[in-house]
Design a protein around this motif. Structure first.
Motif, PDB file in Angstrom:
ATOM      1  N   VAL A 104       0.859  -1.187   0.000  1.00 40.78           N
ATOM      2  CA  VAL A 104       0.000   0.000   0.000  1.00 40.78           C
ATOM      3  C   VAL A 104       0.893   1.234   0.000  1.00 40.78           C
ATOM      4  N   TRP A 105       0.642   2.149  -0.924  1.00 36.45           N
ATOM      5  CA  TRP A 105       1.390   3.403  -0.982  1.00 36.45           C
ATOM      6  C   TRP A 105       0.725   4.456  -0.105  1.00 36.45           C
ATOM      7  N   THR A 106       1.554   5.224   0.612  1.00 36.41           N
ATOM      8  CA  THR A 106       1.080   6.395   1.341  1.00 36.41           C
ATOM      9  C   THR A 106       1.780   7.622   0.778  1.00 36.41           C
ATOM     10  N   LEU A 107       0.973   8.588   0.351  1.00 35.78           N
ATOM     11  CA  LEU A 107       1.474   9.861  -0.172  1.00 35.78           C
ATOM     12  C   LEU A 107       1.268  10.920   0.901  1.00 35.78           C
ATOM     13  N   LYS A 108       2.318  11.662   1.233  1.00 32.45           N
ATOM     14  CA  LYS A 108       2.209  12.707   2.245  1.00 32.45           C
ATOM     15  C   LYS A 108       2.852  13.994   1.752  1.00 32.45           C
ATOM     16  N   MET A 109       2.236  15.120   2.123  1.00 32.44           N
ATOM     17  CA  MET A 109       2.813  16.436   1.871  1.00 32.44           C
ATOM     18  C   MET A 109       2.473  17.321   3.068  1.00 32.44           C
ATOM     19  N   GLY A 110       3.481  18.044   3.558  1.00 29.47           N
ATOM     20  CA  GLY A 110       3.238  18.859   4.735  1.00 29.47           C
ATOM     21  C   GLY A 110       4.174  20.044   4.822  1.00 29.47           C
ATOM     22  N   VAL A 111       4.058  20.769   5.925  1.00 28.49           N
ATOM     23  CA  VAL A 111       4.849  21.967   6.185  1.00 28.49           C
ATOM     24  C   VAL A 111       5.852  21.661   7.285  1.00 28.49           C
ATOM     25  N   ILE A 112       7.126  21.939   7.030  1.00 24.23           N
ATOM     26  CA  ILE A 112       8.130  21.767   8.067  1.00 24.23           C
ATOM     27  C   ILE A 112       7.764  22.655   9.258  1.00 24.23           C
ATOM     28  N   GLY A 113       7.694  22.054  10.441  1.00 28.15           N
ATOM     29  CA  GLY A 113       7.395  22.811  11.650  1.00 28.15           C
ATOM     30  C   GLY A 113       5.921  22.909  11.997  1.00 28.15           C
ATOM     31  N   ASP A 114       5.037  22.317  11.196  1.00 25.74           N
ATOM     32  CA  ASP A 114       3.601  22.360  11.472  1.00 25.74           C
ATOM     33  C   ASP A 114       2.974  21.023  11.095  1.00 25.74           C
ATOM     34  N   LYS A 115       2.948  20.085  12.027  1.00 26.93           N
ATOM     35  CA  LYS A 115       2.428  18.752  11.762  1.00 26.93           C
ATOM     36  C   LYS A 115       0.923  18.744  11.501  1.00 26.93           C
ATOM     37  N   GLU A 116       0.223  19.807  11.933  1.00 25.94           N
ATOM     38  CA  GLU A 116      -1.226  19.860  11.728  1.00 25.94           C
ATOM     39  C   GLU A 116      -1.581  19.978  10.248  1.00 25.94           C
ATOM     40  N   ARG A 117      -0.690  20.601   9.477  1.00 28.49           N
ATOM     41  CA  ARG A 117      -0.933  20.730   8.036  1.00 28.49           C
ATOM     42  C   ARG A 117      -0.162  19.634   7.299  1.00 28.49           C
ATOM     43  N   THR A 118      -0.700  18.439   7.339  1.00 36.80           N
ATOM     44  CA  THR A 118      -0.132  17.302   6.618  1.00 36.80           C
ATOM     45  C   THR A 118      -1.241  16.633   5.815  1.00 36.80           C
ATOM     46  N   SER A 119      -1.083  16.616   4.502  1.00 36.42           N
ATOM     47  CA  SER A 119      -2.071  16.013   3.614  1.00 36.42           C
ATOM     48  C   SER A 119      -1.658  14.577   3.317  1.00 36.42           C
TER      49      SER A 119
END
Length: 306
Positions: free
Chosen positions: A173-188
């Motif tokens: 299963v593939w997991t794709l993630k994109m986020g902001v360094i320093g803000d774990k709340e903004r992780t897609s």
């Protein structure tokens, strides 16, 4: 935010163009209009195995968010690090994992199950989110129908550093993630359990464990449409740091001749430089994008072990 009407979607689809190697991901055809220029630029491509001796290859990148264009209206802007896979013949085409930074009129959302219809919205500021974009060829009509699965969409701004990560687990299963360094709340986050989200017959394809998918191409792009001049481009440059790593020394023959394999021609376009370094366990590629009126330093320290 306005979802495009079905008539607008049909126009875009009929104007669609799929380039070899799947560098272009969404269906705008601005470059081939008679009086238009090429807006985007890309760095790559390298082709690498997904697994070597049972161990998954790790694909990761970071880049800083450029300034929003002075005039974003009438454009579509996709900025990303992506991997994409071979097609599943005869029906599956355009098989692309593409978390991305977006503005203008991007394909940024999906209807979700069962049909994963793509949704466009207007965005005058930057947003980002994970995305799996693919197309399925209709067996009777031969038409190529676009689909998308998407993660949550988040806002971002100039100067923030975005990271992208592709992980294949032991269950294929593939997991794709994109986020902001320093803000774990903004992780897609987007999990992709099957090729083409299970929309193809199982006798054609049903699992990422199939040999067809044990190879992927990797590169990064500023994929920009509707660009006319400097005011339509991101107002500042950006620096990418891409890292491909393995767990076994010398498991991959690294591609070392990374180049700008797609070049912009619109007035006021940016320029870029690429550098590559590697060890037996990892490869690092730095892609520095800048304008002649605002040169950037090419140094950049990846924050992978955050």
């Amino acid at each position: 935010m306005i979802e495009m009407k079905s008539v607008e979607f049909l126009i875009l689809f009929l104007l669609s163009n799929s380039l070899a190697g799947a560098i272009r991901s969404r269906r705008f055809f601005y470059e081939n209009q008679e009086d238009h220029c090429a807006g985007g630029l890309c760095a790559g491509i390298a082709s690498y195995p997904v697994k070597v001796n049972g161990e998954s290859t790790d694909f990761y990148a970071e880049f800083d968010v450029p300034g929003i264009p002075r005039n974003v209206r009438g454009t579509t802007q996709f900025i990303y690090f992506n991997i994409f896979f071979p097609n599943s013949e005869p029906s599956g085409i355009m098989n692309q994992f593409v978390p991305q930074l977006m503005a203008g009129n991007p394909l940024c959302k999906s209807s979700g199950v069962p049909l994963y219809k793509p949704i466009w919205e207007e965005h005058d500021t930057w947003v980002f989110g994970s995305q799996y974009f693919f197309e399925i060829r209709n067996g009777s009509s031969g038409k190529e129908i676009p689909h998308a699965a998407t993660g949550e969409l988040f806002p971002t701004r100039k100067g923030e550093v975005l990271w992208t990560h592709f992980v294949l687990d032991e269950d294929w299963v593939w997991t794709l993630k994109m986020g902001v360094i320093g803000d774990k709340e903004r992780t897609s986050v987007l999990k992709v359990f099957q090729p083409y989200m299970g929309l193809l017959p199982e006798d054609e394809t049903k699992s990422w464990s199939e040999a067809t998918y044990n190879k992927c191409d990797v590169n990064s792009c500023w994929e920009l449409y509707g660009i006319k001049d400097r005011n339509n481009y991101p107002s500042t440059g950006s620096t990418y740091h891409m890292r491909i790593s393995v767990k076994e020394e010398n498991a991959i023959n690294w591609v070392t001749n990374w180049t700008e394999n797609e070049k912009p021609t619109c007035p006021g376009h940016p320029y870029s430089s690429i550098s590559e370094s590697h060890s037996p366990l990892k490869q690092d590629i730095i892609w520095n994008i800048s304008y002649r009126d605002t040169r950037r330093k090419s140094s950049y320290s990846i924050n992978y072990f955050r």
